[in-house]
Every structure is written in C-alpha cells, then in structure tokens.
Scaffold this motif. Structure first.
Motif, short mmCIF file in Angstrom:
data_model
loop_
_atom_site.label_atom_id
_atom_site.label_comp_id
_atom_site.label_asym_id
_atom_site.label_seq_id
_atom_site.Cartn_x
_atom_site.Cartn_y
_atom_site.Cartn_z
N VAL A 202 -82.13 -115.26 55.94
CA VAL A 202 -83.00 -114.67 54.93
C VAL A 202 -82.65 -115.25 53.57
O VAL A 202 -81.47 -115.34 53.22
CB VAL A 202 -82.85 -113.13 54.91
CG1 VAL A 202 -83.68 -112.52 53.78
CG2 VAL A 202 -83.26 -112.53 56.24
N ARG A 231 -87.13 -107.96 54.47
CA ARG A 231 -87.38 -109.30 55.02
C ARG A 231 -88.78 -109.36 55.62
O ARG A 231 -89.53 -110.33 55.40
CB ARG A 231 -86.34 -109.63 56.08
CG ARG A 231 -86.61 -110.93 56.84
CD ARG A 231 -85.92 -110.92 58.19
NE ARG A 231 -86.35 -109.80 59.02
CZ ARG A 231 -85.80 -109.49 60.20
NH1 ARG A 231 -84.78 -110.21 60.65
NH2 ARG A 231 -86.26 -108.47 60.90
N ASP A 232 -89.15 -108.34 56.40
CA ASP A 232 -90.48 -108.30 57.00
C ASP A 232 -91.57 -108.36 55.93
O ASP A 232 -92.56 -109.08 56.05
CB ASP A 232 -90.66 -107.03 57.85
CG ASP A 232 -89.70 -106.99 59.03
OD1 ASP A 232 -89.14 -108.05 59.39
OD2 ASP A 232 -89.49 -105.88 59.58
N GLU A 235 -91.68 -111.88 54.30
CA GLU A 235 -92.27 -112.91 55.15
C GLU A 235 -93.79 -112.82 55.18
O GLU A 235 -94.49 -113.83 55.25
CB GLU A 235 -91.71 -112.80 56.57
CG GLU A 235 -90.27 -113.26 56.69
CD GLU A 235 -89.72 -113.10 58.11
OE1 GLU A 235 -90.42 -112.48 58.93
OE2 GLU A 235 -88.61 -113.60 58.37
N GLY A 240 -91.36 -115.19 51.98
CA GLY A 240 -90.04 -115.10 52.59
C GLY A 240 -88.87 -114.97 51.65
O GLY A 240 -87.73 -114.85 52.10
#
Length: 349
Positions: A202, A231-232, A235, A240
């Motif tokens: 990440v 993170r989800d 992205e 990201g």
C-alpha cells in the motif's frame, strides 16, 4: 453485521485472524511498541537460553488487539520451541487440560488465551502442573476413587487475559513474569501502519499514516483494519495513494471520526447530552435510548469513552464530561462534570 461497529472493535472479526497472521511480526526485534515489556521479556528469554532451561511462566494482561497472542508466538520462536495454543473457555474439565499437558514436549510453550475463563477444576490442576510439572489423574468415582500422579515434561505457560482482576491469586502468583500491555501512542501506531503497508503493498505517505493512527483508538488491530478499509477506498476512488485527505474522507464515510469515535459512541454521547442534559443516567435507560442492549453499551462503547475522558461512571449513573460537550460542538454548562478542572487549568495559564 454492524459494519461501523466491527470496524473499531478490538476483537477479531470473521476471517481476520488469517489476515492478521500475515502481518504479525515473527521476532521480538520486529515487534513495535510496548518497549518496556519487550526489554524485560528479552532478558527473561535470553537468560533461559543461556541456562538451557525453560523460562518462567509468563502472564500478559491488557485490552484486546494489543499484541498478546503475537508475543506468545514470538516467545516460542525466540526459544526455538513448538507452540501449543488453546483458550480458557475451551478448558471446561480437568481432563481437557490433562490431555494437553500429558502430550507436551520438553520446553514446549503452551499458550492459553483468556486464561481467566478456565473452569475451576482445570485451574486447580494447572497449579500443580506449573509448579511441579506434575498432574494428578483421578481414576474412579466416590470412595473408591484413586489419584495417580503423572509427571509431565517441563514447559512454559504463557497466559493472556483482558481482565487480570478475575484471575485468582494462587494462579497469578505462579507466573514468574507478568507484563501489562498498554494502549499505543499515535506515533507507535504510525510505525505499525508503515510496516503493514509495506507487507500489503500500500502506498502510505506519512500524513496518511498519521490520520489513520490517530483514529485507531490506541490499538494495532484497529489500525490495521482501518488501513485495509482505507486501502479499498483509495484503490477505487484515489488511484491507490493513501494521503491524509483520502484517509480522512474514507474514515468519515465509515463513520469513524477524528478521535476514533464511531456511530454508537456518538449516539451514546448525543443521547446523554441532548436528551438527559449530561446525566446522570442509568445504564438501562441509556441503552434503551440508543436502541442497544445494556451489555453492548457497557462493554463496547463505555470503556473507550471513559478512557478518552468523555464519559464518567458515578454511583448515580453515567455522566458526560465537559470534554464530551465540546466534542459534539456544544457549550458545556458551568456545572458539567470536569468543567471546574478545565476552568482552573485555563485560569492557571
């Protein structure tokens, strides 16, 4: 599933244990935070290795998600010994414990999570096993019952508990080393997040790590969980990169505010302030007002609110502090709990 509640719960949720396993440090030198515990534990383990004997039994206490299970695994790894894991609720009878103890190899590490929840017969058997490496097996019933002593291999017991006060004194006194796990500072959680981000590939700049760390309620497990959710979001909506703005937007979406309070925490404070004028209010009344069970309010929401100085438990009921009024953007009344101390602090400056 209550997603926002699960997000800041210190207990592992669903398949989270498998995810945590990939992020756990494997050696004491890799473990972040708990500096005093790490130093003390390193001395205990190094001394045992030099004497070629199992170290003293180890008891670790502290809230969920602070690294007790991770340290148990590290102890076994540092000793180069096998690790056997079980939990207090699983040891319902003395025979359950005897079956485990009788098959331990010499030097093996036995980890009992939530050790305060063991059944009394198993607990009494453990006294003798810890002290003399022996268990007494009872054969038969009634007047014809006989006790057969059974020697067991020397081992190291690592016990973990979230409620050290529930451990009986005879059991607590048999541990040679006791460690209390403290909640983490935001700077320590930033280091935890950097390490996890590297393992998860990440892109986490410093400002993003700080934003997540300060909302993580002092708990590494929550910090890693928030990192996965951010993170989800990054992205899908931010190419990201977990910048501070991205982290703040994502966590606001998940209803985790800048101080780590979630929907239930704010609901408890909101009802206490707006409907009951700051209290005091009984637990049952407060639970009904927020539409939750009393146990949920007492076990899930209250500990963090009390630790943050937003709520006080008094003999008359729950009371919101002056800081709670301020946190929700309200002006605390002159008689608000803690208001005098705050006023005195400003007068002194």
């Amino acid at each position: 599933m209550n997603l926002d509640r699960d997000l800041v719960s210190p207990e592992p949720e669903g398949d989270e244990r498998a995810i945590e396993a990939a992020l756990r440090p494997k050696r004491l030198a890799e473990f972040i935070g708990q500096a005093r515990v790490r130093e003390q534990l390193s001395l205990v383990l190094e001394s045992a290795l030099r004497r070629n004997r199992p170290p003293d039994h180890v008891l670790m206490s502290g809230g969920p998600g602070l690294g007790k299970t991770t340290l148990a695994m590290i102890i076994a790894a540092e000793l180069g010994a096998p690790l056997r894991m079980t939990s207090g609720p699983a040891l319902e009878r003395a025979g359950d414990l005897a079956a485990i103890l009788s098959t331990l190899a010499e030097g093996e590490v036995l980890f009992i999570d939530e050790i305060h929840r063991m059944a009394r017969p198993a607990e009494e058997m453990l006294y003798l096993a810890m002290e003399d490496f022996r268990v007494d097996i009872i054969v038969g019933k009634g007047p014809g019952a006989t006790s057969i002593p059974l020697d067991i291999a020397p081992f190291t017991l690592v016990g973990a508990t979230t409620r050290a006060g529930l451990l009986p004194a005879p059991l607590r006194d048999r541990f040679g080393f006791t460690a209390h796990m403290d909640f983490y500072e935001a700077a320590e959680l930033e280091q935890v997040l950097y390490r996890s981000a590297r393992l998860m590939s990440v892109d986490l700049p410093a400002d993003g790590a700080w934003e997540i760390a300060r909302r993580s309620r002092g708990t590494p497990r929550i910090a890693n969980r928030l990192l996965r959710r951010v993170r989800d979001f990054a992205e899908v909506r931010a190419e990201g990169v977990v910048t501070r703005e991205v982290a703040a937007t994502a966590l606001d979406l998940y209803e985790v505010d800048a101080e780590g309070l979630d929907r239930l925490d704010r609901a408890v404070l909101g009802v206490l302030l707006r409907r009951f004028g700051g209290g005091p209010v009984g637990l049952s009344t407060l639970a009904v007002a927020v539409g939750e069970e009393p146990e949920t309010v007492e076990v899930v929401a209250e500990p963090f609110l009390v630790r943050q100085g937003l709520l006080a438990r008094t003999p008359r009921g729950r009371v919101a502090t002056a800081a709670a009024w301020t946190h929700l953007g309200l002006t605390p009344p002159p008689d608000a709990f803690g208001a005098a101390a705050v006023a005195t602090l400003f007068d002194d400056t």
